[in-house]
Scaffold this motif. Structure first.
Motif, mmCIF file in Angstrom:
data_model
loop_
_atom_site.group_PDB
_atom_site.id
_atom_site.type_symbol
_atom_site.label_atom_id
_atom_site.label_comp_id
_atom_site.label_asym_id
_atom_site.label_seq_id
_atom_site.Cartn_x
_atom_site.Cartn_y
_atom_site.Cartn_z
ATOM 1 N N VAL A 166 0.840 -1.190 0.000
ATOM 2 C CA VAL A 166 0.000 0.000 0.000
ATOM 3 C C VAL A 166 0.880 1.248 0.000
ATOM 4 O O VAL A 166 1.928 1.265 0.640
ATOM 5 C CB VAL A 166 -0.911 0.019 1.253
ATOM 6 C CG1 VAL A 166 -1.763 1.280 1.302
ATOM 7 C CG2 VAL A 166 -1.786 -1.222 1.301
ATOM 8 N N PRO A 184 -0.317 -2.261 -5.411
ATOM 9 C CA PRO A 184 -1.616 -2.206 -6.083
ATOM 10 C C PRO A 184 -2.627 -1.271 -5.419
ATOM 11 O O PRO A 184 -3.634 -0.937 -6.029
ATOM 12 C CB PRO A 184 -2.108 -3.649 -6.028
ATOM 13 C CG PRO A 184 -1.424 -4.244 -4.855
ATOM 14 C CD PRO A 184 -0.189 -3.445 -4.559
ATOM 15 N N VAL A 185 -2.384 -0.864 -4.181
ATOM 16 C CA VAL A 185 -3.391 -0.090 -3.444
ATOM 17 C C VAL A 185 -2.819 1.252 -2.976
ATOM 18 O O VAL A 185 -1.710 1.298 -2.455
ATOM 19 C CB VAL A 185 -3.915 -0.879 -2.222
ATOM 20 C CG1 VAL A 185 -4.830 -0.018 -1.359
ATOM 21 C CG2 VAL A 185 -4.648 -2.134 -2.674
ATOM 22 N N ILE A 241 -3.682 4.904 -0.752
ATOM 23 C CA ILE A 241 -4.535 5.698 0.133
ATOM 24 C C ILE A 241 -4.336 7.153 -0.247
ATOM 25 O O ILE A 241 -3.222 7.671 -0.185
ATOM 26 C CB ILE A 241 -4.148 5.475 1.607
ATOM 27 C CG1 ILE A 241 -4.322 4.003 1.983
ATOM 28 C CG2 ILE A 241 -4.990 6.366 2.516
ATOM 29 C CD1 ILE A 241 -3.848 3.676 3.390
ATOM 30 N N GLY A 281 -0.813 2.342 -12.805
ATOM 31 C CA GLY A 281 -1.133 0.933 -12.648
ATOM 32 C C GLY A 281 -1.761 0.541 -11.329
ATOM 33 O O GLY A 281 -1.901 -0.639 -11.025
ATOM 34 N N LYS A 315 -4.472 -0.443 -8.678
ATOM 35 C CA LYS A 315 -5.704 -1.221 -8.878
ATOM 36 C C LYS A 315 -6.812 -0.868 -7.895
ATOM 37 O O LYS A 315 -7.964 -1.245 -8.078
ATOM 38 C CB LYS A 315 -5.394 -2.718 -8.748
ATOM 39 C CG LYS A 315 -4.446 -3.249 -9.809
ATOM 40 C CD LYS A 315 -5.046 -3.132 -11.205
ATOM 41 C CE LYS A 315 -4.013 -3.433 -12.294
ATOM 42 N NZ LYS A 315 -4.242 -2.589 -13.496
ATOM 43 N N GLY A 316 -6.447 -0.178 -6.839
ATOM 44 C CA GLY A 316 -7.461 0.193 -5.853
ATOM 45 C C GLY A 316 -7.090 1.483 -5.159
ATOM 46 O O GLY A 316 -5.925 1.691 -4.810
ATOM 47 N N ILE A 317 -8.062 2.364 -4.969
ATOM 48 C CA ILE A 317 -7.820 3.640 -4.309
ATOM 49 C C ILE A 317 -8.782 3.803 -3.150
ATOM 50 O O ILE A 317 -9.993 3.621 -3.303
ATOM 51 C CB ILE A 317 -8.001 4.822 -5.291
ATOM 52 C CG1 ILE A 317 -6.950 4.760 -6.413
ATOM 53 C CG2 ILE A 317 -7.904 6.159 -4.549
ATOM 54 C CD1 ILE A 317 -7.125 5.841 -7.477
ATOM 55 N N LEU A 318 -8.224 4.135 -2.005
ATOM 56 C CA LEU A 318 -9.035 4.486 -0.849
ATOM 57 C C LEU A 318 -8.985 5.998 -0.732
ATOM 58 O O LEU A 318 -7.957 6.566 -0.364
ATOM 59 C CB LEU A 318 -8.460 3.806 0.398
ATOM 60 C CG LEU A 318 -9.165 3.990 1.727
ATOM 61 C CD1 LEU A 318 -10.642 3.669 1.620
ATOM 62 C CD2 LEU A 318 -8.525 3.098 2.788
ATOM 63 N N VAL A 367 -12.449 7.142 -11.650
ATOM 64 C CA VAL A 367 -11.524 6.083 -12.061
ATOM 65 C C VAL A 367 -12.225 5.148 -13.033
ATOM 66 O O VAL A 367 -13.448 5.032 -13.015
ATOM 67 C CB VAL A 367 -11.004 5.275 -10.851
ATOM 68 C CG1 VAL A 367 -10.250 6.166 -9.878
ATOM 69 C CG2 VAL A 367 -12.143 4.553 -10.153
ATOM 70 N N ASP A 380 -12.360 -0.690 -13.927
ATOM 71 C CA ASP A 380 -11.558 -1.818 -13.459
ATOM 72 C C ASP A 380 -10.674 -1.449 -12.261
ATOM 73 O O ASP A 380 -9.920 -2.272 -11.769
ATOM 74 C CB ASP A 380 -10.698 -2.388 -14.600
ATOM 75 C CG ASP A 380 -9.658 -1.385 -15.064
ATOM 76 O OD1 ASP A 380 -9.981 -0.183 -15.097
ATOM 77 O OD2 ASP A 380 -8.525 -1.806 -15.367
ATOM 78 N N VAL A 381 -10.805 -0.214 -11.799
ATOM 79 C CA VAL A 381 -10.075 0.187 -10.593
ATOM 80 C C VAL A 381 -11.065 0.276 -9.429
ATOM 81 O O VAL A 381 -12.124 0.889 -9.551
ATOM 82 C CB VAL A 381 -9.364 1.542 -10.788
ATOM 83 C CG1 VAL A 381 -8.767 2.040 -9.485
ATOM 84 C CG2 VAL A 381 -8.281 1.429 -11.853
ATOM 85 N N VAL A 382 -10.707 -0.368 -8.343
ATOM 86 C CA VAL A 382 -11.565 -0.369 -7.159
ATOM 87 C C VAL A 382 -11.465 0.991 -6.472
ATOM 88 O O VAL A 382 -10.365 1.480 -6.237
ATOM 89 C CB VAL A 382 -11.127 -1.472 -6.178
ATOM 90 C CG1 VAL A 382 -11.960 -1.431 -4.920
ATOM 91 C CG2 VAL A 382 -11.198 -2.832 -6.841
ATOM 92 N N LEU A 383 -12.617 1.567 -6.177
ATOM 93 C CA LEU A 383 -12.604 2.872 -5.514
ATOM 94 C C LEU A 383 -13.486 2.834 -4.284
ATOM 95 O O LEU A 383 -14.628 2.397 -4.339
ATOM 96 C CB LEU A 383 -13.113 3.958 -6.471
ATOM 97 C CG LEU A 383 -13.287 5.353 -5.859
ATOM 98 C CD1 LEU A 383 -11.947 5.939 -5.454
ATOM 99 C CD2 LEU A 383 -14.000 6.283 -6.834
ATOM 100 N N GLU A 384 -12.923 3.292 -3.180
ATOM 101 C CA GLU A 384 -13.713 3.372 -1.961
ATOM 102 C C GLU A 384 -13.622 4.799 -1.450
ATOM 103 O O GLU A 384 -12.536 5.295 -1.154
ATOM 104 C CB GLU A 384 -13.148 2.382 -0.934
ATOM 105 C CG GLU A 384 -13.878 2.359 0.386
ATOM 106 C CD GLU A 384 -15.201 1.624 0.347
ATOM 107 O OE1 GLU A 384 -15.496 0.974 -0.673
ATOM 108 O OE2 GLU A 384 -15.951 1.724 1.317
ATOM 109 N N VAL A 437 -9.517 -5.688 -4.686
ATOM 110 C CA VAL A 437 -8.324 -5.691 -5.537
ATOM 111 C C VAL A 437 -7.823 -7.127 -5.716
ATOM 112 O O VAL A 437 -7.488 -7.543 -6.823
ATOM 113 C CB VAL A 437 -7.217 -4.801 -4.937
ATOM 114 C CG1 VAL A 437 -5.880 -5.053 -5.616
ATOM 115 C CG2 VAL A 437 -7.605 -3.339 -5.059
ATOM 116 N N LYS A 467 -9.934 -8.827 -8.313
ATOM 117 C CA LYS A 467 -9.570 -8.381 -9.668
ATOM 118 C C LYS A 467 -8.273 -9.034 -10.117
ATOM 119 O O LYS A 467 -8.149 -9.537 -11.218
ATOM 120 C CB LYS A 467 -9.372 -6.847 -9.696
ATOM 121 C CG LYS A 467 -10.588 -6.054 -9.347
ATOM 122 C CD LYS A 467 -11.142 -5.320 -10.544
ATOM 123 C CE LYS A 467 -12.563 -4.880 -10.202
ATOM 124 N NZ LYS A 467 -13.141 -3.959 -11.143
#
Lengths: 217, 217
Positions: free
Chosen positions: A84, A145-146, A148, A167, A169-172, A181, A184-188, B203, B206
């Motif tokens: 992260v 991949p993540v 914050i 690149g 894959k997930g954003i908090l 986004v 295909d990108v995880v967003l919280e 993530v 995915k």
DNA sequence: TAGATTGTTAATCGATTAACAATC
DNA sequence: TAGATTGTTAATCGATTAACAATC
């Protein structure tokens, strides 16, 4: 166990921490209603969640705490852990970094990013801070991949674009602005202003009710 | 306009901030699909929310931004504003306080509480810090109905009890442990660990899908 | 008018809860 | 067995979305 409801995922995360506490206290078995009481939810909901993750027990002495923790880990954790990055290491970024450090061994904060030359190349809250210019390089090198997101609101849109491009894959998202986004990108979104305004709204409702025992006078 | 869905309340809070930005940019009218695009939701949802709060326009040139902002304010804000206390003024508490200061004029952080003698009676992030022993007195004197809970996990349970006892009507819980409050106290859990684990879970899903282009390798 | 937009009902989807069978 | 507990289906509740009428 294909696709678990989102709310179940959230509860599993909370259950696990409670279960770890139980274990630390030497408690090896726990009833569904005990878990429920600890979380202010119903025992039925707990049992259903546990059913959904495919655990069951023949004993009537509650669930095996160790087994449950392990099973939740199989679902939530990535086998090798997940790296992260904290992007924007101001007040909030530092607090969150300090908050997470060492807590969840499977989620390691391995890099911070900022634009402030004072911070770049220094270790802040135990994490090396890199220049925002090196975002893509570091994210790839360190396989992160993540992210914050804790940059000031005005930068959120641009930085999140850069993250996606790099690149991630997930954003908090801890900023109080919406970010865009690709699907295909995880967003919280984790909007602190909204959560406070929500509490304030419901408090206002209650105060309004109580026949004038009101702070609003 | 009796009882709005919880999700609508959340969105109203976000809409309002976007609308304030629009106004700052000189935009006086806004279409439902513009609001929707800014928040990555559908225009239907926006229109339904706006219907629920009882606003409507005869024009086909979008909603009046000023009017919407005002109406949302009528719903969310208390007429005289609402005082807020930050309980536990460590890293996270300070970050949140700094974050909120001056942002929402109707929600004023008017006191901080801590047990650290170093902090008590000093002004931290622009807010006077009081002893946790004076919780009840200050909460009453200053008429504070809402508390942001940012104490270390081990203290969360006891401090939240003390808050309830002191007459607090709403708690925004930033600690990663569940707290127990009577049903007449508004509680919003804001669990940062859960939100990160949730992102990590999706993530993982995915990455698992994408036929082995995986960080987990 | 045609096209764009709003407003609203009905259908659908997702999550919780009620009800109850099964088991120790 | 009686009582407590788990496991699971069906019903309910809440939120989103589809469909469409109305209007500028």
């Amino acid at each position: 166990m294909k696709s678990l409801p989102e709310k179940t995922i959230e509860r599993l995360s909370v259950y696990r921490r409670t279960l770890l506490n139980c274990l630390a206290e030497g408690k090896e078995y726990i009833y569904s209603h005990e878990i429920a009481n600890l979380h202010n939810i119903t025992a039925v909901q707990v049992r259903r969640d546990i059913m959904l993750i495919g655990y069951s027990t023949t004993l009537k002495k509650g669930y095996n705490v160790r087994a449950l923790i392990e099973l939740i880990g199989d679902i939530l954790d990535s086998p090798r852990g997940l790296n992260v990055a904290v992007v924007g290491i101001g007040n909030l970024g530092r607090a969150i970094t300090a908050y997470f450090r060492g807590k969840r061994s499977r989620l390691q904060i391995v890099a911070a990013f900022d634009t402030d030359p004072e911070k770049i190349n220094r270790v802040i809250s135990g994490v090396k801070c890199y220049s925002m210019n090196d975002l893509q390089q570091i994210i790839n090198e360190k396989q992160i991949p993540v992210a914050i997101l804790t940059v000031p609101p005005d930068y959120a849109a641009k930085v999140s674009e850069a993250l996606v491009y790099s690149g991630i894959k997930g954003i908090l998202n801890y900023t109080s602005v919406p970010v865009n986004v690709p699907s295909d990108v995880v967003l919280e979104n984790y909007d602190m202003i909204t959560s406070l305004e929500k509490v304030a709204y419901y408090v206002k409702q209650k105060l309004g009710d109580n026949s004038k025992v009101s702070y609003e006078e």
